[in-house]
Design a protein around this motif. Structure first.
Motif, PDB file in Angstrom:
ATOM      1  N   ILE A   7       0.859  -1.186   0.000  1.00 17.00           N
ATOM      2  CA  ILE A   7       0.000   0.000   0.000  1.00 17.00           C
ATOM      3  C   ILE A   7       0.894   1.235   0.000  1.00 17.00           C
ATOM      4  O   ILE A   7       1.658   1.464   0.950  1.00 17.00           O
ATOM      5  N   LEU A   8       0.810   2.015  -1.080  1.00 19.04           N
ATOM      6  CA  LEU A   8       1.659   3.184  -1.242  1.00 19.04           C
ATOM      7  C   LEU A   8       0.913   4.393  -0.693  1.00 19.04           C
ATOM      8  O   LEU A   8       0.091   5.013  -1.381  1.00 19.04           O
ATOM      9  N   ASP A   9       1.192   4.728   0.545  1.00 14.75           N
ATOM     10  CA  ASP A   9       0.451   5.769   1.272  1.00 14.75           C
ATOM     11  C   ASP A   9       1.220   7.090   1.204  1.00 14.75           C
ATOM     12  O   ASP A   9       2.165   7.316   1.954  1.00 14.75           O
ATOM     13  N   ASN A  10       0.785   7.963   0.281  1.00 14.51           N
ATOM     14  CA  ASN A  10       1.420   9.284   0.194  1.00 14.51           C
ATOM     15  C   ASN A  10       0.526  10.399   0.728  1.00 14.51           C
ATOM     16  O   ASN A  10       0.722  11.571   0.445  1.00 14.51           O
ATOM     17  N   SER A  11      -0.487  10.000   1.497  1.00 11.79           N
ATOM     18  CA  SER A  11      -1.333  10.939   2.246  1.00 11.79           C
ATOM     19  C   SER A  11      -2.120  11.908   1.375  1.00 11.79           C
ATOM     20  O   SER A  11      -2.370  13.048   1.774  1.00 11.79           O
ATOM     21  N   THR A  12      -2.547  11.446   0.191  1.00  8.75           N
ATOM     22  CA  THR A  12      -3.384  12.296  -0.654  1.00  8.75           C
ATOM     23  C   THR A  12      -3.921  11.479  -1.810  1.00  8.75           C
ATOM     24  O   THR A  12      -3.510  10.334  -2.017  1.00  8.75           O
ATOM     25  N   THR A  13      -4.834  12.066  -2.559  1.00  7.89           N
ATOM     26  CA  THR A  13      -5.281  11.509  -3.834  1.00  7.89           C
ATOM     27  C   THR A  13      -4.537  12.296  -4.902  1.00  7.89           C
ATOM     28  O   THR A  13      -5.025  13.291  -5.429  1.00  7.89           O
ATOM     29  N   ALA A  14      -3.332  11.866  -5.219  1.00  4.44           N
ATOM     30  CA  ALA A  14      -2.392  12.723  -5.950  1.00  4.44           C
ATOM     31  C   ALA A  14      -2.752  12.914  -7.416  1.00  4.44           C
ATOM     32  O   ALA A  14      -2.728  14.041  -7.922  1.00  4.44           O
ATOM     33  N   MET A  15      -3.090  11.848  -8.121  1.00  2.92           N
ATOM     34  CA  MET A  15      -3.226  11.942  -9.575  1.00  2.92           C
ATOM     35  C   MET A  15      -4.319  12.908 -10.000  1.00  2.92           C
ATOM     36  O   MET A  15      -4.201  13.581 -11.018  1.00  2.92           O
ATOM     37  N   THR A  16      -5.387  13.029  -9.232  1.00  4.08           N
ATOM     38  CA  THR A  16      -6.508  13.885  -9.626  1.00  4.08           C
ATOM     39  C   THR A  16      -6.439  15.283  -9.011  1.00  4.08           C
ATOM     40  O   THR A  16      -7.366  16.071  -9.180  1.00  4.08           O
ATOM     41  N   GLY A  17      -5.369  15.587  -8.304  1.00  3.79           N
ATOM     42  CA  GLY A  17      -5.223  16.957  -7.806  1.00  3.79           C
ATOM     43  C   GLY A  17      -5.181  17.120  -6.303  1.00  3.79           C
ATOM     44  O   GLY A  17      -5.510  18.167  -5.773  1.00  3.79           O
ATOM     45  N   HIS A  18      -4.792  16.062  -5.574  1.00  6.08           N
ATOM     46  CA  HIS A  18      -4.552  16.143  -4.128  1.00  6.08           C
ATOM     47  C   HIS A  18      -5.824  16.402  -3.320  1.00  6.08           C
ATOM     48  O   HIS A  18      -5.855  17.233  -2.425  1.00  6.08           O
ATOM     49  N   GLN A  19      -6.866  15.636  -3.656  1.00  4.98           N
ATOM     50  CA  GLN A  19      -8.088  15.715  -2.857  1.00  4.98           C
ATOM     51  C   GLN A  19      -7.912  14.911  -1.562  1.00  4.98           C
ATOM     52  O   GLN A  19      -7.142  13.949  -1.524  1.00  4.98           O
ATOM     53  N   PRO A  20      -8.628  15.294  -0.508  1.00  2.00           N
ATOM     54  CA  PRO A  20      -8.558  14.525   0.743  1.00  2.00           C
ATOM     55  C   PRO A  20      -9.288  13.195   0.603  1.00  2.00           C
ATOM     56  O   PRO A  20     -10.126  13.016  -0.288  1.00  2.00           O
ATOM     57  N   HIS A  21      -8.936  12.265   1.486  1.00  2.00           N
ATOM     58  CA  HIS A  21      -9.624  10.969   1.540  1.00  2.00           C
ATOM     59  C   HIS A  21      -9.730  10.556   3.006  1.00  2.00           C
ATOM     60  O   HIS A  21      -9.238  11.271   3.893  1.00  2.00           O
ATOM     61  N   PRO A  22     -10.376   9.423   3.318  1.00  2.00           N
ATOM     62  CA  PRO A  22     -10.617   9.087   4.731  1.00  2.00           C
ATOM     63  C   PRO A  22      -9.376   8.943   5.586  1.00  2.00           C
ATOM     64  O   PRO A  22      -9.473   8.989   6.816  1.00  2.00           O
ATOM     65  N   GLY A  23      -8.195   8.775   4.988  1.00  3.60           N
ATOM     66  CA  GLY A  23      -6.982   8.644   5.787  1.00  3.60           C
ATOM     67  C   GLY A  23      -6.300   9.962   6.103  1.00  3.60           C
ATOM     68  O   GLY A  23      -5.248   9.979   6.750  1.00  3.60           O
ATOM     69  N   ILE A  24      -6.891  11.081   5.665  1.00  2.00           N
ATOM     70  CA  ILE A  24      -6.244  12.395   5.811  1.00  2.00           C
ATOM     71  C   ILE A  24      -6.600  13.086   7.122  1.00  2.00           C
ATOM     72  O   ILE A  24      -5.788  13.792   7.715  1.00  2.00           O
ATOM     73  N   GLY A  25      -7.849  12.928   7.561  1.00  2.80           N
ATOM     74  CA  GLY A  25      -8.272  13.608   8.786  1.00  2.80           C
ATOM     75  C   GLY A  25      -8.952  14.937   8.557  1.00  2.80           C
ATOM     76  O   GLY A  25      -9.168  15.713   9.490  1.00  2.80           O
ATOM     77  N   ARG A  26      -9.312  15.244   7.315  1.00  2.00           N
ATOM     78  CA  ARG A  26     -10.102  16.443   7.035  1.00  2.00           C
ATOM     79  C   ARG A  26     -10.980  16.177   5.814  1.00  2.00           C
ATOM     80  O   ARG A  26     -10.694  15.306   5.010  1.00  2.00           O
ATOM     81  N   THR A  27     -12.056  16.953   5.678  1.00  2.00           N
ATOM     82  CA  THR A  27     -12.989  16.785   4.573  1.00  2.00           C
ATOM     83  C   THR A  27     -12.757  17.868   3.530  1.00  2.00           C
ATOM     84  O   THR A  27     -11.993  18.816   3.739  1.00  2.00           O
ATOM     85  N   VAL A  28     -13.461  17.755   2.410  1.00  2.00           N
ATOM     86  CA  VAL A  28     -13.338  18.763   1.359  1.00  2.00           C
ATOM     87  C   VAL A  28     -13.885  20.110   1.818  1.00  2.00           C
ATOM     88  O   VAL A  28     -13.525  21.162   1.279  1.00  2.00           O
ATOM     89  N   MET A  29     -14.734  20.104   2.850  1.00  2.00           N
ATOM     90  CA  MET A  29     -15.262  21.356   3.392  1.00  2.00           C
ATOM     91  C   MET A  29     -14.356  21.943   4.470  1.00  2.00           C
ATOM     92  O   MET A  29     -14.690  22.930   5.106  1.00  2.00           O
ATOM     93  N   GLY A  30     -13.184  21.303   4.663  1.00  2.00           N
ATOM     94  CA  GLY A  30     -12.206  21.831   5.600  1.00  2.00           C
ATOM     95  C   GLY A  30     -12.414  21.419   7.037  1.00  2.00           C
ATOM     96  O   GLY A  30     -11.689  21.874   7.929  1.00  2.00           O
ATOM     97  N   GLU A  31     -13.348  20.544   7.298  1.00  2.00           N
ATOM     98  CA  GLU A  31     -13.618  20.111   8.657  1.00  2.00           C
ATOM     99  C   GLU A  31     -12.609  19.060   9.104  1.00  2.00           C
ATOM    100  O   GLU A  31     -12.225  18.179   8.333  1.00  2.00           O
TER     101      GLU A  31
END
Length: 592
Positions: free
Chosen positions: A451-475
């Motif tokens: 599992i290559l964990d680089n702490s983001t959804t990199a290819m599509t533009g660094h969107q957050p995901h459940p392993g990041i600790g924040r939502t797209v609304m900044g929460e």
């Protein structure tokens, strides 16, 4: 931008819930909704497209206007709930934004969502420009509520990423939805489905007649008995091609490919002897016209993809259509320059992992640990698909999201004696990897999962995901631990390692290969685009010219000058991987 226009059109129409999963060319729709959110719109990156569709259905059951976003391959993931919700129906408007990718430019497939719309009997709107995409977003909500059904909005890449000036309407604060009202019809039993299928079939004729009068279906009169039928971005190309040729012929533009506006089409066909059809991707309009001619006894000749008059794969363009249209109309072939014909030749730039990308270190560690073994490497969808490039050569298969975990299971069960190693990213693990690990554990299939964990959804533009600790609304939210999930599933072997610590990374992979059962190694190091720089490396003057750093890593910051390795300082991030590879210690850190 077309995607921004779609989001603003939905917001002007009173959308209350927006959910989806990132995927080029659709990503900016949801990101715009989050960025321009006045505060009353709920926006989420869902864990995958299926979940997004189900969240959207629930909100629409309660009467909210909902937009759910994805790319065309994401529709495959969402198809289960979407097919069903079309049978059950909705209370609030439900618009499904599916961005198709002719080319394909950044996708596994070149599939056409208009086929799915017809197959599922879901109305679809096909914008030609960002301006029309803005208008269609609002119209789609009205149509959805009128019919009590989801409506697909299907832009293609060039509409999604084109730019235009649009006078956007103010964003209203809609009334609170009426809320969910209990009713047996919300439960999809076979008897309900049987009755719903009849209703879906019966409404096609009436809906087709209604859409014939839609402002998105237009007929432009012209000279002669040869006409053009077009839809989507190809309609914009046709307009440009007509200007290139200084031509004038009748043009029928279809903005609602399903249900097909048969009455308006029949009126148009009666005015011409032959038509040439321009569309992306498949002959959807062409086939509808052929069917209409057969059913109504019309003798208009239909030309297009099936007759070899237009291309069957890839993108259209104004210049390409100008050439095809000139031949159809009997006009002189236009002199259209090749793209970039006046520009100097550019160097070849194949896709490659960024300088300092931790995935390069992960792949290299696996390759070193399995040197001399019969190892098969199964990749997945993301930046790390680029592990297939030389000199890493660590992607032997790549199919779809999550298959990096399940393909090795099939290979293992086929009975060969290879070591089967699968790769998956952190975002993809949450999207569709968890169930595949469960499958391996449940069926006791011995595979190694990286599992290559680089702490983001990199290819599509660094969107957050459940392993990041924040939502797209900044929460700030719960940070879901990949290793705790794996422990709960019951994998037999688990290690977490920094891939930039090569000795530890190689040792972890070797231990995993030697162990039995389902083995997981998490390579954890942040994307180099997030952690901009570790420092900078430099090749000393006493470089031995062995070329090993170039030959084994393929880092774009490394090159040869007169046989000596050099590091481009503007690219180097100081990850130090090359220093570990150099057998003579000729690469050193010069600054932090």
């Amino acid at each position: 931008m077309g995607n921004e226009a779609i989001a603003l059109g939905a917001m002007a129409a009173g959308v209350q819930v927006v959910c989806g999963y990132p995927g080029t060319p659709s990503t900016e729709v949801l990101e715009t909704a989050a960025k321009r959110n006045p505060g009353h719109i709920y926006v989420e990156w869902s864990v995958n497209e299926k979940t997004a569709m189900e969240v959207a259905a629930g909100a629409a059951y309660a009467g909210a206007r909902v937009l759910v976003t994805m790319k065309q391959v994401g529709l495959n993931v969402a198809s289960d709930p979407l097919m069903c919700v079309n049978y059950v129906g909705v209370k609030g408007g439900l618009v499904v934004l599916v961005a198709d990718d002719p080319g394909p430019i950044s996708s596994q497939t070149e599939q056409d969502t208009r086929h799915f719309a017809e197959y599922a009997r879901i109305p679809v709107l096909d914008p030609a420009t960002p301006e029309q995409a803005y208008e269609m977003a609002g119209a789609a909500f009205a149509l959805s509520e009128q019919l009590g059904t989801p409506v697909i909005l299907r832009p293609t890449t060039r509409v999604c990423h084109a730019c235009a000036s649009i006078d956007a309407a103010p964003i209203p604060v809609p009334e609170r939805p009426a809320g969910f009202k209990k009713n047996p019809d919300w439960v999809i039993f076979p008897r309900l489905s049987h009755a719903a299928k009849k209703k879906l079939f019966a409404r096609e004729e009436s809906l087709s007649r209604a859409l014939s009068g839609s402002p998105f279906n237009t007929v432009r009169p012209g000279r002669g008995r040869l006409g053009v039928v077009c839809g989507g971005v190809s309609a914009a190309y046709v307009q440009d091609a007509m200007a290139i040729l200084n031509a004038d012929c009748p043009v029928f533009t279809v903005g609602t490919p399903y249900p097909f506006p048969a009455e308006l089409a029949e009126e148009f066909l009666e005015t011409v002897d032959a038509v040439l059809v321009f569309e992306e991707l498949d002959p959807v309009l062409e086939d509808a016209l052929v069917y209409l001619c057969g059913r109504r006894g019309l003798h208009t000749e239909i030309l297009g993809k099936r007759t070899g008059h237009t291309i069957t794969a890839g993108e259209n363009s104004a210049n390409l259509i100008a050439v095809q249209l000139a031949a159809f109309l009997g006009l002189p072939a236009p002199e259209v320059p090749e793209p970039g014909a006046d520009a100097p030749a550019l160097p070849v730039r194949p896709p490659i992992l960024c300088a300092g990308c931790p995935h390069r270190a992960s792949f290299y560690a696996v390759k070193q640990a399995t040197k001399g073994m019969n190892a098969v490497y199964s990749g997945d969808i993301g930046c790390y698909t680029l592990g297939n490039a030389a000199p890493l050569n660590t992607t032997d298969t790549c199919l779809c999201m999550g298959a990096g975990i399940s393909i090795p299971q099939g290979l293992e069960r086929a009975g060969d004696d290879a070591v089967h190693i699968g790769f998956v990213g952190d975002s993809t693990f949450f999207h569709s990897g968890v169930t595949n690990v469960i499958n391996a554990v449940y069926n006791k299939t011995p595979v190694v999962i990286c599992i290559l964990d680089n702490s983001t959804t990199a290819m599509t533009g660094h969107q957050p995901h459940p392993g990041i600790g924040r939502t797209v609304m900044g929460e700030v939210t719960a940070k879901i631990s990949i290793e705790k999930i794996l422990e709960a599933i019951g994998v037999d072997f688990l290690r977490v390692v920094d891939p930039l610590d090569q000795p530890a990374a190689v040792a972890a992979v070797r231990a995993a290969v030697e162990a039995g059962g389902v083995r997981c190694v998490i390579f954890r190091s942040p994307c180099v685009a997030i952690v901009k720089s570790h420092g900078r490396m430099q090749v000393r003057a006493d470089c031995r010219r062995c070329g090993r750093c170039i030959r084994e890593l393929g880092c774009p910051a490394l090159s040869l000058e007169d046989g000596r390795a050099v590091i481009e300082p503007s690219l180097c991030t100081g990850c130090g991987l090359c220093a570990g590879v150099c057998p003579f210690g000729c690469i050193q850190e010069v600054e932090k």
